[in-house]
Each structure stands twice: as structure tokens, then as C-alpha cells.
Design a protein around this motif. Structure first.
Motif, PDB file in Angstrom:
ATOM      1  N   LEU A 100      10.699   4.783 -12.078  1.00 37.76           N
ATOM      2  CA  LEU A 100      10.606   4.038 -10.820  1.00 37.76           C
ATOM      3  C   LEU A 100       9.157   3.933 -10.371  1.00 37.76           C
ATOM      4  CD1 LEU A 100      11.785   2.598  -8.357  1.00 37.76           C
ATOM      5  CD2 LEU A 100      12.175   4.861  -7.331  1.00 37.76           C
ATOM      6  N   GLY A 101       8.410   5.015 -10.462  1.00 34.86           N
ATOM      7  CA  GLY A 101       7.003   4.998 -10.064  1.00 34.86           C
ATOM      8  C   GLY A 101       6.196   3.994 -10.866  1.00 34.86           C
ATOM      9  N   GLU A 102       6.411   3.976 -12.162  1.00 35.24           N
ATOM     10  CA  GLU A 102       5.684   3.048 -13.023  1.00 35.24           C
ATOM     11  C   GLU A 102       6.062   1.602 -12.722  1.00 35.24           C
ATOM     12  OE1 GLU A 102       5.625   2.071 -17.746  1.00 35.24           O
ATOM     13  OE2 GLU A 102       5.463   4.191 -17.183  1.00 35.24           O
ATOM     14  N   HIS A 122       0.842  -1.208   0.000  1.00 37.33           N
ATOM     15  CA  HIS A 122       0.000   0.000   0.000  1.00 37.33           C
ATOM     16  C   HIS A 122       0.875   1.256   0.000  1.00 37.33           C
ATOM     17  CE1 HIS A 122      -3.090   2.914   0.918  1.00 37.33           C
ATOM     18  NE2 HIS A 122      -2.356   3.308   1.941  1.00 37.33           N
ATOM     19  N   HIS A 123       1.866   1.278   0.859  1.00 32.92           N
ATOM     20  CA  HIS A 123       2.720   2.458   0.950  1.00 32.92           C
ATOM     21  C   HIS A 123       3.625   2.593  -0.277  1.00 32.92           C
ATOM     22  CE1 HIS A 123       1.011   3.307   4.747  1.00 32.92           C
ATOM     23  NE2 HIS A 123       1.286   2.089   5.144  1.00 32.92           N
ATOM     24  N   GLY A 124       3.990   1.475  -0.862  1.00 36.26           N
ATOM     25  CA  GLY A 124       4.737   1.518  -2.112  1.00 36.26           C
ATOM     26  C   GLY A 124       3.904   2.114  -3.238  1.00 36.26           C
ATOM     27  N   LEU A 125       2.600   1.795  -3.248  1.00 38.08           N
ATOM     28  CA  LEU A 125       1.712   2.359  -4.267  1.00 38.08           C
ATOM     29  C   LEU A 125       1.531   3.860  -4.094  1.00 38.08           C
ATOM     30  CD1 LEU A 125      -1.040  -0.395  -4.546  1.00 38.08           C
ATOM     31  CD2 LEU A 125       0.622   0.263  -6.301  1.00 38.08           C
ATOM     32  N   VAL A 126       1.469   4.314  -2.846  1.00 37.85           N
ATOM     33  CA  VAL A 126       1.365   5.751  -2.592  1.00 37.85           C
ATOM     34  C   VAL A 126       2.597   6.463  -3.151  1.00 37.85           C
ATOM     35  CG1 VAL A 126       1.306   7.525  -0.781  1.00 37.85           C
ATOM     36  CG2 VAL A 126      -0.163   5.512  -0.592  1.00 37.85           C
ATOM     37  N   LEU A 127       3.781   5.918  -2.883  1.00 39.50           N
ATOM     38  CA  LEU A 127       5.008   6.496  -3.413  1.00 39.50           C
ATOM     39  C   LEU A 127       5.021   6.418  -4.938  1.00 39.50           C
ATOM     40  CD1 LEU A 127       7.855   7.711  -3.088  1.00 39.50           C
ATOM     41  CD2 LEU A 127       8.701   5.358  -2.876  1.00 39.50           C
ATOM     42  N   ALA A 128       4.618   5.278  -5.492  1.00 39.55           N
ATOM     43  CA  ALA A 128       4.610   5.103  -6.942  1.00 39.55           C
ATOM     44  C   ALA A 128       3.736   6.161  -7.617  1.00 39.55           C
ATOM     45  CB  ALA A 128       4.121   3.704  -7.302  1.00 39.55           C
ATOM     46  N   GLN A 129       2.584   6.405  -7.039  1.00 38.75           N
ATOM     47  CA  GLN A 129       1.678   7.411  -7.601  1.00 38.75           C
ATOM     48  C   GLN A 129       2.321   8.795  -7.577  1.00 38.75           C
ATOM     49  OE1 GLN A 129      -2.038   7.942  -5.488  1.00 38.75           O
ATOM     50  NE2 GLN A 129      -3.066   8.569  -7.375  1.00 38.75           N
ATOM     51  N   LYS A 130       2.958   9.117  -6.476  1.00 39.35           N
ATOM     52  CA  LYS A 130       3.642  10.407  -6.362  1.00 39.35           C
ATOM     53  C   LYS A 130       4.748  10.526  -7.412  1.00 39.35           C
ATOM     54  CE  LYS A 130       6.005  13.398  -3.066  1.00 39.35           C
ATOM     55  NZ  LYS A 130       6.343  13.608  -1.662  1.00 39.35           N
ATOM     56  N   LEU A 131       5.511   9.468  -7.583  1.00 37.92           N
ATOM     57  CA  LEU A 131       6.614   9.490  -8.543  1.00 37.92           C
ATOM     58  C   LEU A 131       6.109   9.598  -9.985  1.00 37.92           C
ATOM     59  CD1 LEU A 131       8.958   6.807  -6.972  1.00 37.92           C
ATOM     60  CD2 LEU A 131       9.277   9.287  -6.965  1.00 37.92           C
ATOM     61  N   GLN A 132       5.011   8.931 -10.271  1.00 41.15           N
ATOM     62  CA  GLN A 132       4.465   8.978 -11.625  1.00 41.15           C
ATOM     63  C   GLN A 132       3.971  10.379 -11.988  1.00 41.15           C
ATOM     64  OE1 GLN A 132       1.846   5.529 -10.958  1.00 41.15           O
ATOM     65  NE2 GLN A 132       2.696   4.666 -12.829  1.00 41.15           N
ATOM     66  N   LYS A 133       3.594  11.158 -10.989  1.00 41.05           N
ATOM     67  CA  LYS A 133       3.090  12.515 -11.219  1.00 41.05           C
ATOM     68  C   LYS A 133       4.179  13.583 -11.098  1.00 41.05           C
ATOM     69  CE  LYS A 133      -1.566  11.493  -9.648  1.00 41.05           C
ATOM     70  NZ  LYS A 133      -2.615  11.795  -8.680  1.00 41.05           N
ATOM     71  N   THR A 134       5.405  13.154 -10.841  1.00 40.62           N
ATOM     72  CA  THR A 134       6.504  14.096 -10.641  1.00 40.62           C
ATOM     73  C   THR A 134       6.764  14.898 -11.904  1.00 40.62           C
ATOM     74  OG1 THR A 134       7.527  12.656  -9.009  1.00 40.62           O
ATOM     75  CG2 THR A 134       8.944  14.279 -10.032  1.00 40.62           C
ATOM     76  N   GLU A 135       7.013  16.176 -11.712  1.00 36.25           N
ATOM     77  CA  GLU A 135       7.333  17.077 -12.826  1.00 36.25           C
ATOM     78  C   GLU A 135       8.634  17.812 -12.506  1.00 36.25           C
ATOM     79  OE1 GLU A 135       3.976  19.638 -13.341  1.00 36.25           O
ATOM     80  OE2 GLU A 135       2.633  17.973 -13.778  1.00 36.25           O
ATOM     81  N   GLU A 136       9.203  18.439 -13.497  1.00 39.86           N
ATOM     82  CA  GLU A 136      10.483  19.120 -13.330  1.00 39.86           C
ATOM     83  C   GLU A 136      10.456  20.196 -12.254  1.00 39.86           C
ATOM     84  OE1 GLU A 136      13.329  19.880 -16.475  1.00 39.86           O
ATOM     85  OE2 GLU A 136      11.854  19.032 -17.859  1.00 39.86           O
ATOM     86  N   LYS A 137       9.298  20.785 -12.021  1.00 42.90           N
ATOM     87  CA  LYS A 137       9.221  21.866 -11.030  1.00 42.90           C
ATOM     88  C   LYS A 137       9.240  21.337  -9.587  1.00 42.90           C
ATOM     89  CE  LYS A 137       4.171  22.128 -11.378  1.00 42.90           C
ATOM     90  NZ  LYS A 137       3.797  21.455 -10.180  1.00 42.90           N
ATOM     91  N   ASP A 138       9.027  20.038  -9.412  1.00 36.65           N
ATOM     92  CA  ASP A 138       9.007  19.459  -8.065  1.00 36.65           C
ATOM     93  C   ASP A 138      10.407  19.458  -7.459  1.00 36.65           C
ATOM     94  OD1 ASP A 138       6.255  18.978  -8.220  1.00 36.65           O
ATOM     95  OD2 ASP A 138       6.561  17.043  -9.196  1.00 36.65           O
ATOM     96  N   LYS A 139      10.462  19.421  -6.145  1.00 37.45           N
ATOM     97  CA  LYS A 139      11.743  19.527  -5.438  1.00 37.45           C
ATOM     98  C   LYS A 139      12.444  18.170  -5.346  1.00 37.45           C
ATOM     99  CE  LYS A 139      10.344  23.558  -2.864  1.00 37.45           C
ATOM    100  NZ  LYS A 139      10.006  24.129  -1.573  1.00 37.45           N
ATOM    101  N   PHE A 140      13.610  18.120  -5.937  1.00 33.59           N
ATOM    102  CA  PHE A 140      14.411  16.906  -6.025  1.00 33.59           C
ATOM    103  C   PHE A 140      14.690  16.302  -4.646  1.00 33.59           C
ATOM    104  CE2 PHE A 140      18.635  14.916  -6.049  1.00 33.59           C
ATOM    105  CZ  PHE A 140      18.457  13.959  -7.014  1.00 33.59           C
ATOM    106  N   ARG A 141      15.175  17.112  -3.724  1.00 33.12           N
ATOM    107  CA  ARG A 141      15.581  16.596  -2.399  1.00 33.12           C
ATOM    108  C   ARG A 141      14.400  16.025  -1.618  1.00 33.12           C
ATOM    109  NH1 ARG A 141      20.796  17.794  -2.235  1.00 33.12           N
ATOM    110  NH2 ARG A 141      21.579  19.822  -2.840  1.00 33.12           N
ATOM    111  N   GLU A 142      13.245  16.646  -1.720  1.00 32.81           N
ATOM    112  CA  GLU A 142      12.056  16.134  -1.018  1.00 32.81           C
ATOM    113  C   GLU A 142      11.635  14.781  -1.579  1.00 32.81           C
ATOM    114  OE1 GLU A 142       8.888  18.993  -0.956  1.00 32.81           O
ATOM    115  OE2 GLU A 142      10.200  20.560  -0.159  1.00 32.81           O
ATOM    116  N   ILE A 143      11.678  14.674  -2.889  1.00 38.21           N
ATOM    117  CA  ILE A 143      11.293  13.403  -3.521  1.00 38.21           C
ATOM    118  C   ILE A 143      12.313  12.318  -3.176  1.00 38.21           C
ATOM    119  CG2 ILE A 143      10.899  12.236  -5.720  1.00 38.21           C
ATOM    120  CD1 ILE A 143      10.013  15.063  -6.777  1.00 38.21           C
ATOM    121  N   MET A 144      13.578  12.663  -3.214  1.00 37.63           N
ATOM    122  CA  MET A 144      14.615  11.697  -2.852  1.00 37.63           C
ATOM    123  C   MET A 144      14.465  11.260  -1.399  1.00 37.63           C
ATOM    124  SD  MET A 144      16.406  10.576  -5.295  1.00 37.63           S
ATOM    125  CE  MET A 144      17.525   9.633  -4.263  1.00 37.63           C
ATOM    126  N   LYS A 145      14.085  12.177  -0.517  1.00 40.06           N
ATOM    127  CA  LYS A 145      13.868  11.814   0.886  1.00 40.06           C
ATOM    128  C   LYS A 145      12.722  10.817   1.006  1.00 40.06           C
ATOM    129  CE  LYS A 145      13.089  13.625   5.551  1.00 40.06           C
ATOM    130  NZ  LYS A 145      12.690  12.305   5.987  1.00 40.06           N
TER     131      LYS A 145
END
Length: 149
Positions: free
Chosen positions: A106-108, A15-38
Motif C-alpha cells: 500500500l505504501g509503495e 502531502h499527507h498521503g506521502l507521509v503515510l506512504a513513507q511510514k508504510l514502506q518502512k513498516t517492519e514486523e516488529k511495528d504495532k499492527f493496531r497503530e498502523i491500522m489506525k
């Protein structure tokens, strides 16, 4: 879908992996790299890495007692996915700057892999392995860091 009690901890991790996967699939260039990496590091360090190990070292050997896993293409795909996902984590750790395509990849991969395990692998295991044997592995999977289950 009702999951065998012994496998519920693995489904919590999923379940938690799917939450992360969804976030990663929606990631765009304007998003903050360090927050996503964390977020990726937190998931991987607290749950993902141990989850893969537990499936490979506890669940699949048990399943192998009741099924010919060496002839099972779904198990082969599962293990290849584990390797690819591990490789993407390594690749992301080496990035010096944002590459949203790798996050999306990775998200996909994480999403498709988890869905396959939940819809294909776990039902195969639940139908092949006797309940009393599945109950023997209950408690051997780490507690999910998010839900505490």
C-alpha cells in the motif's frame, strides 16, 4: 512546482498521503499492527476516500471537457490505481493479524500514485483547462484534516 490555486487542496491531501506512504514502506514486523491500522483508517476516512471521489467526480469530468481522456493512458492508470488502493484498504481491514508486506505494498502504491498525479496528471490538467474554469472548482474539494487547508 507551483500548483494552480484550485488544485492546492488536492496537493495538501497528497502531502499527507506521502507521509503515510513513507511510514508504510518502512513498516517492519516488529511495528504495532493496531497503530498502523489506525493511521491508515484516519487517513482514509478523513481524506483519502473523499480525495479519490473528488478527483473522479469533479476534476476529471472538468478535464474531459478539454481533453480526450478516454485516449489518455495516464488517466487510465490513475483510475486503476484508485481501484487498487481501495482494494488494498479493504484487504487490510480484513486482516486479523499483521502482514507487513501488505502495508509496504500500500505504501509503495500510494507513493507512486501520488507522484504520478503531481508530476503528470495535474500539469496536464493545468495546461488543458482554462484558468477561469479551474477557478470554478475552487472550494469544491474537502478541507485537509491535517492542515485545515
Amino acid at each position: 512546482m507551483k500548483r494552480h490555486e484550485a488544485l492546492v487542496p488536492l496537493s495538501h491531501h497528497h502531502h499527507h498521503g506521502l507521509v503515510l506512504a513513507q511510514k508504510l514502506q518502512k513498516t517492519e514486523e516488529k511495528d504495532k499492527f493496531r497503530e498502523i491500522m489506525k493511521d491508515i483508517e484516519d487517513f482514509w476516512e478523513n481524506d483519502g476516500e473523499a480525495h479519490f471521489r473528488e478527483e473522479e467526480e469533479i476534476l476529471l469530468p472538468l478535464y474531459a471537457c478539454y481533453a480526450k481522456i478516454e485516449e489518455d493512458e495516464d488517466i487510465e492508470k490513475m483510475l486503476i490505481d484508485h481501484t487498487v488502493i481501495r482494494g488494498l484498504i479493504v484487504k487490510l481491514r480484513k486482516l486479523e493479524r499483521f502482514d507487513y508486506k501488505v502495508f509496504q505494498e500500500l505504501g509503495e502504491k500510494l507513493h507512486d500514485h501520488i507522484r504520478m498525479e503531481e508530476r503528470v496528471i495535474f500539469p496536464k490538467i493545468e495546461s488543458a483547462v482554462p484558468d477561469k474554469e479551474l477557478y470554478k472548482v475552487e472550494g469544491k474539494f474537502h478541507i485537509d484534516s491535517y492542515s485545515g487547508k
